[in-house]
Design a protein around this motif. Structure first.
Motif, short mmCIF file in Angstrom:
data_model
loop_
_atom_site.label_atom_id
_atom_site.label_comp_id
_atom_site.label_asym_id
_atom_site.label_seq_id
_atom_site.Cartn_x
_atom_site.Cartn_y
_atom_site.Cartn_z
N THR A 143 -18.03 -1.96 8.21
CA THR A 143 -18.08 -1.46 6.85
C THR A 143 -17.13 -0.27 6.72
OG1 THR A 143 -19.96 -0.03 7.43
CG2 THR A 143 -20.46 -2.20 6.49
N ILE A 144 -16.82 0.11 5.48
CA ILE A 144 -15.86 1.17 5.22
C ILE A 144 -16.55 2.41 4.66
CG2 ILE A 144 -14.01 1.86 3.61
CD1 ILE A 144 -12.84 0.36 5.87
N GLU A 145 -16.16 3.57 5.19
CA GLU A 145 -16.55 4.85 4.60
C GLU A 145 -15.27 5.57 4.21
OE1 GLU A 145 -18.97 7.15 7.17
OE2 GLU A 145 -20.60 5.70 7.26
N HIS A 146 -15.27 6.26 3.08
CA HIS A 146 -14.08 7.01 2.68
C HIS A 146 -14.47 8.28 1.94
CE1 HIS A 146 -14.76 5.03 -1.25
NE2 HIS A 146 -14.05 6.01 -1.76
N TYR A 147 -13.53 9.22 1.93
CA TYR A 147 -13.73 10.49 1.23
C TYR A 147 -12.55 10.68 0.28
CZ TYR A 147 -14.29 15.46 0.30
OH TYR A 147 -14.45 16.66 -0.33
N GLY A 148 -12.82 10.96 -0.97
CA GLY A 148 -11.77 11.14 -1.96
C GLY A 148 -11.68 9.96 -2.90
N GLU A 149 -11.06 10.18 -4.05
CA GLU A 149 -10.95 9.15 -5.07
C GLU A 149 -9.87 8.13 -4.73
OE1 GLU A 149 -12.94 8.82 -7.70
OE2 GLU A 149 -14.08 10.54 -6.95
N THR A 150 -10.12 6.86 -5.07
CA THR A 150 -9.14 5.80 -4.85
C THR A 150 -9.48 4.61 -5.75
OG1 THR A 150 -8.14 4.29 -3.24
CG2 THR A 150 -10.48 4.80 -2.95
N SER A 151 -8.45 3.84 -6.09
CA SER A 151 -8.68 2.62 -6.87
C SER A 151 -8.77 1.40 -5.96
CB SER A 151 -7.53 2.42 -7.88
OG SER A 151 -6.30 2.25 -7.19
N LEU A 152 -8.59 1.61 -4.64
CA LEU A 152 -8.65 0.50 -3.68
C LEU A 152 -10.08 0.05 -3.45
CD1 LEU A 152 -6.09 1.62 -0.93
CD2 LEU A 152 -5.67 0.23 -2.94
N THR A 153 -10.26 -1.23 -3.25
CA THR A 153 -11.57 -1.77 -2.90
C THR A 153 -11.82 -1.55 -1.42
OG1 THR A 153 -10.71 -3.95 -2.35
CG2 THR A 153 -11.29 -3.56 -4.67
N TYR A 211 0.81 -1.21 0.00
CA TYR A 211 0.00 0.00 0.00
C TYR A 211 0.84 1.27 0.00
CZ TYR A 211 -3.85 -3.14 0.97
OH TYR A 211 -4.78 -4.16 0.89
N ILE A 212 2.17 1.12 0.05
CA ILE A 212 3.05 2.29 -0.01
C ILE A 212 2.98 2.86 -1.43
CG2 ILE A 212 5.44 3.11 0.12
CD1 ILE A 212 5.96 0.97 2.24
N GLY A 213 2.63 4.13 -1.54
CA GLY A 213 2.51 4.77 -2.84
C GLY A 213 1.16 4.57 -3.51
N ALA A 214 0.24 3.84 -2.85
CA ALA A 214 -1.10 3.63 -3.42
C ALA A 214 -1.88 4.94 -3.41
CB ALA A 214 -1.84 2.56 -2.62
N ASP A 215 -2.84 5.06 -4.33
CA ASP A 215 -3.65 6.28 -4.40
C ASP A 215 -4.76 6.21 -3.35
OD1 ASP A 215 -4.88 4.21 -5.79
OD2 ASP A 215 -6.02 5.56 -7.08
N LEU A 216 -4.36 6.48 -2.12
CA LEU A 216 -5.28 6.42 -0.99
C LEU A 216 -6.24 7.60 -1.01
CD1 LEU A 216 -2.70 5.54 1.81
CD2 LEU A 216 -4.33 3.97 0.76
N PRO A 217 -7.47 7.40 -0.53
CA PRO A 217 -8.38 8.55 -0.35
C PRO A 217 -7.88 9.40 0.80
CG PRO A 217 -9.34 6.57 0.60
CD PRO A 217 -8.08 6.13 -0.11
N SER A 218 -8.39 10.61 0.93
CA SER A 218 -7.93 11.50 2.00
C SER A 218 -8.43 11.07 3.37
CB SER A 218 -8.37 12.94 1.71
OG SER A 218 -9.78 13.01 1.55
N PHE A 219 -9.47 10.22 3.40
CA PHE A 219 -10.06 9.82 4.68
C PHE A 219 -10.65 8.42 4.54
CE2 PHE A 219 -13.88 9.46 7.34
CZ PHE A 219 -13.38 9.76 8.59
N ILE A 220 -10.31 7.53 5.47
CA ILE A 220 -10.89 6.19 5.52
C ILE A 220 -11.37 5.95 6.95
CG2 ILE A 220 -10.57 3.72 5.13
CD1 ILE A 220 -8.09 4.37 3.50
N TYR A 221 -12.58 5.44 7.10
CA TYR A 221 -13.13 5.16 8.43
C TYR A 221 -13.74 3.76 8.46
CZ TYR A 221 -15.87 5.60 12.71
OH TYR A 221 -16.39 5.40 13.95
N LEU A 222 -13.30 2.97 9.44
CA LEU A 222 -13.86 1.64 9.64
C LEU A 222 -14.98 1.74 10.66
CD1 LEU A 222 -13.73 -1.42 9.12
CD2 LEU A 222 -12.02 -1.59 10.94
N CYS A 223 -16.21 1.53 10.21
CA CYS A 223 -17.39 1.70 11.06
C CYS A 223 -17.54 0.53 12.03
CB CYS A 223 -18.65 1.80 10.20
SG CYS A 223 -18.59 3.10 8.95
N ASP A 224 -18.35 0.76 13.06
CA ASP A 224 -18.63 -0.30 14.04
C ASP A 224 -19.25 -1.52 13.38
OD1 ASP A 224 -17.64 1.31 16.04
OD2 ASP A 224 -19.60 2.06 16.67
#
Length: 233
Positions: free
Chosen positions: A138-148, A122-135
């Motif tokens: 499930t995943i919530e994120h903000y910003g564009e990414t190619s990650l599942t 994941y080093i250098g991956a196009d990460l979104p600006s925000f990732i949150y693992l919900c209770d």
């Protein structure tokens, strides 16, 4: 939050918070059809972000923190006395900023150090600006990414980190540091099974230079002090 050394906590936290919320404020403003173009200017958006940040920091300043934590910045205390004062102490996560702001008003400068051990893939991956693992796992994120969603979840659950905040008035220093295991309550000890933060200070007989060097390499000093996080509403 990037590494920063010996700054005014109030000024820095306002600036950091304003920059953190800027992308979300910008996205909301640009969507509004009825707003004047002047409101959509980057300077106007930043001013609005800073105003929100100032209100948030003012709210954090108004929160109460345990008297025993205040005493750390008021008195000359031995390691034994500090450990005794902090035994069984619990705070809410938002009160952490209140501690830094209280220390700031007592003449302490603020430093922040972060170490993160990210899986190599994941080093250098196009990460979104925000990732949150919900209770609900499930995943919530903000910003564009190619990650599942599965990859973003793995990024969160596998990565290890150390986050250390040091308050220093050139005579004494106090450090509150967090690890992933500590936040998850996966450590031994009386309070290790609860989400917590650790504490050390110059009274523990440690060199500040060595402590900082260790944090930058992901190495934490030993501390039995566990300040637990109260997650109740």
């Amino acid at each position: 939050m990037d590494d920063v050394e010996n700054v005014n906590a109030r000024e820095y936290l306002i600036d950091f918070h304003a920059k953190s919320i800027y992308p979300a404020i910008e996205a909301m403003v640009l969507k509004e059809q009825n707003l004047d173009t002047i409101c959509k200017d980057p300077i106007a958006i930043m001013l609005a972000s800073k105003k929100i940040a100032e209100k948030e920091i003012a709210r954090a300043t108004s929160l109460e923190i345990p008297e025993n934590i205040k005493l750390l910045f008021q008195k000359e205390l031995s390691k034994k006395e500090q450990i005794s004062l902090l035994k069984g102490i619990s705070i809410k996560t938002e009160q952490l900023a209140t501690i830094f702001l209280y220390a700031n008003d007592k003449g302490y400068k603020f430093s922040n150090y972060r170490f993160e051990d990210t899986p190599k893939k994941y080093i250098g991956a196009d990460l979104p600006s925000f990732i949150y693992l919900c209770d609900e796992n499930t995943i919530e994120h903000y910003g564009e990414t190619s990650l599942t969603d599965g990859q973003m979840k793995e990024k969160i659950t596998v990565s290890q980190f150390v986050l250390a905040r040091i308050l220093n008035n050139e005579k004494h220093w106090h450090c509150f540091y967090q690890t992933r295991r500590g936040l998850l309550g996966n450590e031994p000890g009386e309070y290790g099974s609860k989400s917590h933060i650790h504490y050390i200070s110059d009274s523990f007989g440690l060199s500040l230079e060595d402590v900082i060097k260790g944090f930058k390499a992901g190495i934490c000093p030993h501390s039995k002090v566990h300040i637990t996080f109260d997650e109740s509403k």
